[in-house]
Design an enzyme around this catalytic site. Structure first.
Site, PDB file in Angstrom:
ATOM      1  CE  LYS A 152      -4.209   0.716   0.345  1.00  0.00           C
ATOM      2  NZ  LYS A 152      -5.015  -0.142  -0.052  1.00  0.00           N
TER       3      LYS A 152
HETATM    4  N1  GLU Z   1      -7.086   0.108  -2.866  1.00  0.00           N
HETATM    5  C1  GLU Z   1      -7.811  -0.434  -3.869  1.00  0.00           C
HETATM    6  C2  GLU Z   1      -7.801  -2.279  -2.629  1.00  0.00           C
HETATM    7  O1  GLU Z   1      -7.627  -1.518  -0.867  1.00  0.00           O
HETATM    8  C3  GLU Z   1      -7.590  -1.638  -4.657  1.00  0.00           C
HETATM    9  C4  GLU Z   1      -5.673  -2.015  -5.055  1.00  0.00           C
HETATM   10  C5  GLU Z   1      -6.198  -2.785  -6.420  1.00  0.00           C
HETATM   11  O2  GLU Z   1      -6.310  -2.654  -7.550  1.00  0.00           O
HETATM   12  O3  GLU Z   1      -4.030  -3.127  -6.572  1.00  0.00           O
HETATM   13  O4  GLU Z   1      -8.519  -3.606  -2.158  1.00  0.00           O
END
Ligand code: GLU
Length: 433
Positions: free
Chosen positions: A125
């Site tokens: 993240k």
């Molecule tokens: N931000 C989204 C999540 O929390 C998508 C992450 C992604 O597609 O890599 O799952």
């Protein structure tokens, strides 16, 4: 042009409410749920440390001269939690409350999430502590390019692939792809959630909300619900909440309450969420939408309904308000919406919870499809994307539900068990542990 809602309202729906005195931080919450499942799995302490902590944490300085003439210094983070199952994968959020603790928590959740839906990615993240809603598009572009310059060494289509999250969207991904390309050559598979014109996948924008509603469809029979007799409350009307609301409304459900960062509204007769979405996209305020009653965000949580979809801030369902929730089921569109204190209260009340790591996984599943399409230089139809998404969500839901029954644990503990077990197995067979 971005294909996602870029209104400041959607942009402000976000992040994680800062913990109040005595409350757990986002990372402490994530570690609590990890610890419960790790205990049940009987993981030895050393293994727990390897898979429970992050592999790499990068923090960079992002100094930007803004329109006021001053240099504002922001902090950017990328945490790569676990890569045993594949390249690191996870979104990047822009929010003033972003800090290392929150990004760490969200990175860990991504490792379990990708394992639960069994796609070949690890978990990561990122975030920048910038007040995105107050920035011009020009300022956001500068911040995004500077951030990518500084973290590009740890990124790559086989290393770490960012995506949108709170307050970032397809436009942000386009800048990221372009900046990475300047440094490394044209590489569409470096980010997902891109505009369709730049190699984005059809169906990606709606995918998280669609996955949330697929989980509702899976859960409904056991709850004795059909869409037609289901009243739904949606907390947060950004990308996830507004898509979930519109999709479930089209199935026949009645949306009886909606909130965003600026207020909350209710209507027993039902809120037309397509019209509400258009109203907000045209610059209107949620609380000015015709035919609804304005209520407080607290009242929203207490509305009489069958299903509550938290799709806004993390930590908004806590020990102080969980008792007032009247929904039969909660489908967690947001990441980390429910604190452990609230989770225990809701369990005692018999509220059925589909946890974030399963319920909102539709986004990263279609990110996986986008990455696959980019690597193959091929485009799938939207029907194909949605059908494949349904297959994966249904399989993952079934596996978690079966585990929950077999082990007599909540869906959350079962989901964490399944996710952690898969990560541990990959780490073990690679020879890491
Ligand atoms: N931000 C989204 C999540 O929390 C998508 C992450 C992604 O597609 O890599 O799952």
């Amino acid at each position: 042009m971005s294909q996602v809602d870029q209104s400041p309202r959607a942009a402000n729906l976000a992040g994680h409410a800062p913990p109040g005195p005595g409350e757990l931080s986002p990372y402490e919450i994530a570690q609590h749920y990890f610890g419960v499942a790790a205990e049940r799995l009987g993981l030895p302490d050393d293994v727990r440390t390897v898979v429970g902590t992050a592999y790499r944490e990068v923090q960079v300085q992002i100094p930007i001269r803004r329109a006021d003439g001053l240099i504002h210094v922001y902090s950017g983070y990328r945490v790569q939690h676990n890569g045993a199952r594949g390249p690191y994968k996870g979104g990047i959020r822009y929010h003033p409350e972003v800090d290392l603790d929150e990004v760490r928590a969200l990175a860990a959740l991504m490792s379990w999430k990708t394992a639960i839906v069994d796609i070949p990615f690890g978990g990561a993240k990122g975030g920048v502590n910038v007040p995105a809603g107050d920035c011009t598009q020009g300022e956001l572009q500068l911040i995004t390019r500077s951030f990518i310059d500084k973290i590009s060494k740890v990124l790559g289509p086989t290393r770490d692939i960012p995506a949108p999250d709170v307050n970032t969207n397809a436009q942000t991904m386009a800048w990221m792809m372009d900046q990475y390309g300047k440094l490394n050559g044209y590489t569409p598979a470096i980010v997902t959630g891109k505009p369709i014109a730049l190699g984005g996948s059809l169906g990606r924008e709606a995918a998280t909300g669609r996955g949330v509603i697929m989980c509702f469809t899976e859960a409904a029979p056991a709850l004795g619900l059909t869409p037609q007799d289901t009243r739904v409350v949606v907390q947060g009307f950004g990308n996830v909440g507004s898509w979930a609301a519109r999709i479930v409304q089209d199935m026949g459900a009645t949306i009886v309450g909606v909130s965003d960062a600026y207020g909350a509204v209710q209507s027993e007769a039902g809120i037309d969420c397509h019209a509400l979405h258009d109203h907000i996209a045209q610059g209107g305020r949620l609380v000015d939408f015709l035919g609804v009653d304005v209520i407080t965000p607290d009242e929203l949580l207490s509305l009489d309904c069958e299903v509550l979809i938290p799709a806004a801030l993390g930590g908004l369902i806590h020990g102080g308000n969980a008792d007032r929730i009247r929904a039969k089921a909660i489908i967690e569109g947001a990441n980390g919406p429910t604190t452990p204190a609230a989770d225990a209260i809701l369990h005692d009340k018999g509220v059925f919870i589909v946890p974030d790591v399963l319920a909102n996984a539709g986004g990263v599943v279609v990110s996986y499809f986008e990455w696959v399409q980019n690597l193959q230089h091929f485009r799938w139809t939207e029907e194909d994307v949605n059908q494949r998404l349904g297959t994966i969500m249904s399989r993952a839901y079934g596996e978690v539900a079966a585990r929950s029954v077999a082990d007599a644990v909540t869906m959350r503990t079962a989901a964490f068990e399944v996710g952690i077990e898969r990560v541990v197995e990959a780490a073990r067979t690679r020879g890491y542990i």
